[in-house]
Design an enzyme around this catalytic site. Structure first.
Site, PDB file in Angstrom:
ATOM      1  N   LYS A 282       0.716  -1.362  -0.181  1.00 28.15           N
ATOM      2  CA  LYS A 282       0.012   0.024   0.080  1.00 28.15           C
ATOM      3  C   LYS A 282       0.757   1.237   0.287  1.00 28.15           C
ATOM      4  O   LYS A 282       1.930   1.376   0.677  1.00 28.15           O
ATOM      5  CB  LYS A 282      -0.931   0.057   1.335  1.00 28.15           C
ATOM      6  CG  LYS A 282      -2.262   0.992   1.066  1.00 28.15           C
ATOM      7  CD  LYS A 282      -3.170   0.594   2.319  1.00 28.15           C
ATOM      8  CE  LYS A 282      -4.369   1.279   2.263  1.00 28.15           C
ATOM      9  NZ  LYS A 282      -5.327   1.092   3.200  1.00 28.15           N
ATOM     10  N   GLU A 367     -19.249  -4.842  11.214  1.00 25.45           N
ATOM     11  CA  GLU A 367     -19.885  -4.206  12.096  1.00 25.45           C
ATOM     12  C   GLU A 367     -20.957  -4.952  12.726  1.00 25.45           C
ATOM     13  O   GLU A 367     -21.442  -4.588  13.921  1.00 25.45           O
ATOM     14  CB  GLU A 367     -20.726  -2.989  11.356  1.00 25.45           C
ATOM     15  CG  GLU A 367     -19.962  -1.994  10.726  1.00 25.45           C
ATOM     16  CD  GLU A 367     -19.173  -2.178   9.307  1.00 25.45           C
ATOM     17  OE1 GLU A 367     -18.629  -1.155   8.694  1.00 25.45           O
ATOM     18  OE2 GLU A 367     -19.452  -3.380   8.804  1.00 25.45           O
ATOM     19  N   ARG A 395     -25.479  -1.777   8.516  1.00 28.07           N
ATOM     20  CA  ARG A 395     -25.224  -3.292   8.518  1.00 28.07           C
ATOM     21  C   ARG A 395     -25.409  -3.897   9.902  1.00 28.07           C
ATOM     22  O   ARG A 395     -25.717  -5.032   9.889  1.00 28.07           O
ATOM     23  CB  ARG A 395     -23.765  -3.426   8.141  1.00 28.07           C
ATOM     24  CG  ARG A 395     -23.463  -2.924   6.734  1.00 28.07           C
ATOM     25  CD  ARG A 395     -21.899  -3.128   6.455  1.00 28.07           C
ATOM     26  NE  ARG A 395     -21.512  -3.154   5.067  1.00 28.07           N
ATOM     27  CZ  ARG A 395     -20.581  -3.535   4.687  1.00 28.07           C
ATOM     28  NH1 ARG A 395     -19.735  -4.280   5.357  1.00 28.07           N
ATOM     29  NH2 ARG A 395     -20.304  -3.781   3.530  1.00 28.07           N
TER      30      ARG A 395
END
Length: 638
Positions: A282, A367, A395
Site C-alpha cells: 500500500k 459491524e 449493516r
C-alpha cells in the site's frame, strides 16, 4: 506522447512490451500522486494495485468478463485503463466518482463502496452465467485491503466453493491493511502464507533435479506433484482455502506483471473457483505514503505532492473532539471500552487505543460482530463505545435491535460522518440512521450541535446502563459554539423567548426544531423570518429520540412547526415529531426539512445542502409562504 495517454481501453495494453508495461506502471503512479494530491482521494490503496490492475486487464476481457472491485476505493487504476483519465474533478460535482460508477463506464458493473460485498456479487453473476449458458466467461472478484475480515465475504466463499464448474477468480489483494494494519485470525493466516514461501522453492528445485535423472525422474516428479497439498500444509498452511474446495495460487508478487499474468492465466483456464493470493504494498512508489504508518495515505485531502503534508488546516473537527473526550472518559472510568470496525484512526479511537490498548478492540470490517461483541461486553459489566461511520451502522441494525436493545444493554454507538458527507457519494452519506433507529424500543439518540454539546452528550450517553444510546455528528470542521438562551423541558432554546406565556397567547409564529449541526442554518432562517415580521422560536432537542415530553406543549404556543434535520425525511425526526403532536392532539401545520430519499451524487457538502434546499434562505422562503397562506385563510374565515 506518454504511454498512459495512448491507453483508451484495456485492449490497448495488448500491444505493449514488458518494458513498456513497467514504464506504464511508473507513469500511472506519478499521475496518481500528482492528480490525487490536488483533489484528495484514496491514494495509498491505488498506488498498491497498479501492476495488479494492468495484469487483470491484460488477461481478462472487460467488460465481457466482469472485473469487480471490493472495495471500490481501489479502482482508480481501473478507471485510467478504461479511458477515464481526467482526474481534475475527482470526487467533485461533475467529476469522476471515487468509486466504480455505472454511469461512467460499461466497465463498472457494481458501485460497491461498502466492504466485503464483492464475493456475493461474483457468486450471483457466476450462477447467472451458468444458467444463461455464458460459457468461457469467468467472473473476477478483486478483494482484500481488509475486505476479507468481513463476515459476508466468508458467507459468499462458502457458497462459491460448492460449485467446482463455475469459473470464478478471486484475487486477494493482500497489503496487510484495511485503513490501518489488518488484524485478526485471517490476517495472521495470510501473514503465514506471505512469509513461508519455501515450499515453492523446494518444489521447483526438486522437479528440476529429478527431471535431470533418466527414466525414474519423471515418475518421481509426478509423485512429488501429487504430494504437493500435504507438503504445502506442512510448509505453508494455506489449507484453509483448499479445505473449502477452492484452488489456491500464490503467494504472487503483486508488483511483478509477468508473474501476475502467469498466475491469472492459470486461474482463468481452471474453469472453477480459484484464489490468486497477491502480495502488494500500500502506498508503493510514494515515500511520504510509505512513511505514514497510520494508514499509508489510505485517504488524503489536498496535499503537497512532494511532502505529503496538507495544503491547509481545516481547524478542529468533530472526530478530534470525540477523540479527546473519549480519552478523558477512559481516565475517569475503567469500565469504558472502545470498539472499532477496522477504522481506528478515521473514527477517532487511536488516542484511546494508545492510552488504553487493552480496552480497545478492532474487530475488522465486521459491524455486525462489533455490535454483538459490544452486547457481550455490556452483559459482563462494561460500557462499550462502538464508533463507526453513520452509513456503516446500517449493516448492524438487527444486532442493535435484537442483541442490544432487546436485552436492555448499556452500549453507546458513536456515529461519525452523519448526514451529508458529500464527496464520497451516495454510499457514504449518513442519511439513514435517524430513520432506522426510530423503530428501536428504548434507544436514545443525541444529535450535538457543537463541540461543547458533543462532549456533554457523550458523557450523558455513557451514563445510560439499561438501553442503547447513539451520539451522531457531522463530517469535517466543527463550527463555533451555539449558545443556549435557556431550556424548556430538556430542549435548549437557541432563539426566541424562554419566558412562560399567558394561556391562549402565542409565543411566536413559528417553532423551528433544529437537529444537530444544522443549528446555524436554523438560526439564519429565524433571523430572516424575524426581518419579515414573522416571529420564530428555535429549539435544539439535544436528544431527538425519544421526542421531548415538553415539545407538544411548546408547539401549541405557535402557529407552525418546522423540523430541520440532516437525515432522510422518511421516518426521521420530523416524522417522530409529527407523531408526537398527533398523539398529544396538537393540530398544527408542520413542515419537515431534510434530505430527500434519493441516492445523491458526489459533491461538496455545501453544494448538496443548497441543491436539496437545506439552507437558511430556502427554509425561510418556504416558511414565509406557508405563514402567508395561513394569514389569507384566517382573513377569509373572518
Amino acid at each position: 506522447m506518454s504511454l498512459l495517454t495512448r491507453i483508451r481501453g484495456p485492449r490497448d495494453l495488448d500491444r505493449l512490451t514488458p518494458g513498456q508495461l513497467t514504464a506504464l506502471a511508473e507513469e500511472i503512479r506519478t499521475f496518481l500522486i500528482e492528480e490525487v494530491s490536488k483533489t484528495g482521494g484514496h491514494l495509498g490503496p491505488n498506488l498498491g494495485v497498479v501492476e495488479l490492475t494492468i495484469a487483470l486487464h491484460r488477461v481478462f476481457d472487460s467488460p465481457r468478463e466482469r472485473i469487480l472491485f471490493d472495495t471500490g476505493h481501489q479502482s482508480y487504476v481501473h478507471k485510467l485503463l478504461t479511458g477515464r483519465q481526467d482526474f481534475s474533478r475527482l470526487k467533485m460535482k461533475g467529476g469522476l466518482s471515487g468509486y466504480p460508477s455505472r454511469a461512467e463506464s460499461e466497465h463498472d458493473m457494481i458501485e460497491n463502496s461498502h466492504a466485503s460485498t464483492v464475493l456475493g456479487y461474483a457468486d450471483g453473476i457466476a450462477k447467472a452465467n451458468q444458467l444463461l449458458g455464458h460459457k468461457d466467461c469467468p467472473v473476477v472478484a478483486v478483494t482484500g485491503d481488509g475486505a476479507l475480515t468481513g463476515g459476508m465475504a466468508w458467507e459468499a466463499l462458502n457458497n462459491i466453493a460448492e460449485a467446482q464448474d463455475r469459473p470464478l477468480v478471486i484475487v486477494v489483494n493482500d497489503n496487510e491493511r484495511s485503513y490501518s494494519p489488518t488484524i485478526g485470525g485471517l490476517a495472521n493466516h495470510l501473514t503465514t502464507l506471505r512469509t513461508t514461501q519455501g515450499y515453492e522453492r523446494f518444489l521447483t528445485w526438486g522437479k528440476e533435479a529429478l527431471q535431470r535423472t533418466p527414466v525414474i525422474g519423471e515418475g518421481l516428479a509426478g509423485a512429488l506433484h501429487g504430494a504437493k497439498k500435504g507438503l504445502k500444509d506442512f510448509i505453508a498452511p494455506q489449507g484453509m482455502f483448499e479445505d473449502l474446495g477452492l484452488k489456491y495460487l500464490g503467494p504472487i508478487d503483486g508488483h511483478d506483471i509477468t508473474a501476475l499474468e502467469s498466475a491469472l492465466r492459470k486461474a482463468r483456464g481452471f474453469g472453477g473457483p480459484v484464489i490468486v493470493h497477491c502480495i502488494t504494498e500500500k502506498g508503493r512508489g510514494y515515500h511520504a505514503a510509505l512513511q505514514n504508518e497510520e494508514d499509508r495515505f489510505h485517504a488524503v485531502g489536498v496535499i503537497h505532492p512532494d511532502t505529503g503534508l496538507p495544503v491547509k488546516s481545516s481547524g478542529k473537527d468533530w472526530t478530534s473532539v470525540f477523540s479527546e473526550e473519549m480519552v478523558e472518559l477512559g481516565r475517569e472510568r475503567k469500565d469504558i471500552v472502545a470498539i472499532t470496525a477496522a477504522m481506528l484512526h478515521p473514527v477517532g479511537l487511536a488516542d484511546f487505543a494508545k492510552a488504553f490498548p487493552k480496552r480497545t478492540f478492532d474487530v475488522g470490517i465486521a459491524e455486525q460482530h462489533a455490535a454483538v461483541s459490544a452486547a457481550g461486553l455490556a452483559t459482563a459489566g462494561l460500557h462499550p463505545v462502538v464508533a463507526v461511520y453513520a452509513t456503516f451502522l446500517n449493516r448492524a441494525f438487527d444486532q442493535v435491535l435484537m442483541d442490544v436493545a432487546l436485552h436492555k444493554l448499556g452500549v453507546t454507538f458513536v456515529l461519525d460522518r452523519a448526514g451529508i458527507t458529500g464527496t464520497d457519494g451516495a454510499s457514504h452519506n449518513g442519511m439513514w440512521d435517524m430513520s432506522i433507529l426510530q423503530v428501536v424500543p428504548g434507544l436514545r439518540l443525541a444529535a450535538p450541535r457543537d463541540a461543547d454539546q458533543l462532549r456533554a452528550q457523550l458523557r450523558e450517553a455513557v451514563e445510560v446502563k439499561d438501553a442503547p444510546t447513539v451520539v451522531r455528528f457531522s463530517k469535517g470542521a466543527v463550527g463555533p459554539a451555539v449558545a443556549a438562551l435557556g431550556r424548556i423541558g430538556g430542549m435548549d432554546v437557541l432563539h426566541g423567548s424562554t419566558e412562560a406565556v399567558v394561556e391562549g397567547e402565542k409565543r411566536a409564529d413559528v417553532l423551528i426544531v433544529s437537529v444537530g449541526a444544522l443549528a446555524p442554518i436554523c438560526l439564519e432562517a429565524a433571523a430572516l423570518l424575524d426581518a419579515q415580521g414573522i416571529t420564530a422560536t428555535v429549539v435544539d432537542p439535544r436528544w431527538v429520540k425519544p421526542v421531548d415530553a415538553a415539545l407538544p406543549g411548546l408547539a401549541a404556543e405557535h402557529r407552525v412547526v418546522v423540523t430541520v434535520e440532516d437525515n432522510g425525511r422518511a421516518g426521521g425526526v420530523g416524522a417522530a415529531v409529527a407523531q408526537a403532536l398527533r398523539d398529544a392532539e396538537v393540530d398544527l401545520p408542520l413542515r419537515d426539512f431534510g434530505i430527500p430519499q434519493e441516492f445523491l451524487d458526489h459533491a461538496k457538502r455545501e453544494e448538496i445542502l443548497a441543491e436539496i434546499g437545506l439552507t437558511g434562505p430556502d427554509i425561510a422562503r418556504q416558511v414565509t409562504a406557508l405563514v402567508a397562506r395561513l394569514d389569507v385563510a384566517q382573513t377569509v374565515e373572518a
